[in-house]
Scaffold this active site. Sequence first.
Site, PDB file in Angstrom:
ATOM      1  N   SER A 143       0.647  -0.737   0.154  1.00  0.00           N
ATOM      2  CA  SER A 143      -0.025  -0.218  -0.322  1.00  0.00           C
ATOM      3  C   SER A 143       0.624   0.998   0.008  1.00  0.00           C
ATOM      4  O   SER A 143       2.248   1.150   0.757  1.00  0.00           O
ATOM      5  CB  SER A 143      -1.072   0.341   1.046  1.00  0.00           C
ATOM      6  OG  SER A 143      -1.632   0.863   1.028  1.00  0.00           O
ATOM      7  N   TYR A 197      -2.051   0.735  10.656  1.00  0.00           N
ATOM      8  CA  TYR A 197      -1.852   0.465   8.954  1.00  0.00           C
ATOM      9  C   TYR A 197      -0.327   0.519   8.651  1.00  0.00           C
ATOM     10  O   TYR A 197      -0.050  -0.406   7.629  1.00  0.00           O
ATOM     11  CB  TYR A 197      -2.585   0.557   8.704  1.00  0.00           C
ATOM     12  CG  TYR A 197      -2.991  -0.035   7.164  1.00  0.00           C
ATOM     13  CD1 TYR A 197      -3.340  -0.816   7.190  1.00  0.00           C
ATOM     14  CD2 TYR A 197      -3.194   0.671   5.669  1.00  0.00           C
ATOM     15  CE1 TYR A 197      -3.521  -2.048   5.629  1.00  0.00           C
ATOM     16  CE2 TYR A 197      -3.247   0.605   4.769  1.00  0.00           C
ATOM     17  CZ  TYR A 197      -4.228  -1.044   4.699  1.00  0.00           C
ATOM     18  OH  TYR A 197      -3.910  -1.069   3.292  1.00  0.00           O
TER      19      TYR A 197
END
Length: 260
Positions: free
Chosen positions: A138, A151
């Site tokens: 990501s 995250y």
Amino acid sequence: MASRRAVVTGASTGIGEATVRLLREHGWNVVAVARRADRLEALAGETGAEAFAADITVQEDVDALRDRVASGGGVHALVNNAGGARGLDSVEKSSVDDWAWMYDVNVLGTKRVISALLPLLREAADADGHADILNVTSIAGHNAYVGGGGYNAAKFAEHALTEVLRLELNGEPLRVIEVAPGMVQTEEFSLSRFGGDKERADAVYANVPEPLTADDVAYTIVDALERPAHVDLDLIVVKPVAQAASYRFHHGPLRVAGKD
């Protein structure tokens, strides 16, 4: 290409599902892996992929996946797509349990699958010239943002794992590829992040022109896998034009500067 075989994790929805569909369209044999057997079976029925229900955070499931892949003809490409986010709270107030889950699924799960399937990928590379490991990380693994603590930490770690693996495999005919998507509007990612709060999930994409789709990322993945064997697209960051960084988006129509 019809003889090449790929394993795709996180295949029951979003980027993983789109990747399975596109690989099948391109003639790959595909083992679609996810926890939800019903969705996998539906995908298999539509595409001809092979469904294998497994939780990559459970070692016994990963071992069973390895055995199935070995018995079915090996593997030429591994797409580690399974992952996810939980919460958007501060480092101070966020849940340790959410952090532990994110680390387990994004980092340890990726490590488990690589460790299990790397011997099979080596066999394929030895027989056919090369094999691939592609990790879907990501942009959150490259840019930190407020509320992204857990995250960010998991995806930064997955990015580091990918870079170390590439160093360790240097000299072998094995490509290690990282695809790091920015904003992708899928049916479940933000919904899962916010515990099923659809209004909050929808607000993430509100008034952002043309977020990426799962198909956009799947195209990037398949393109990287189908490059000539000597070409390694080490890191591909793919974002919508409206996104400048993980924390900076344009809202409203895109216009040339100075134009009304």
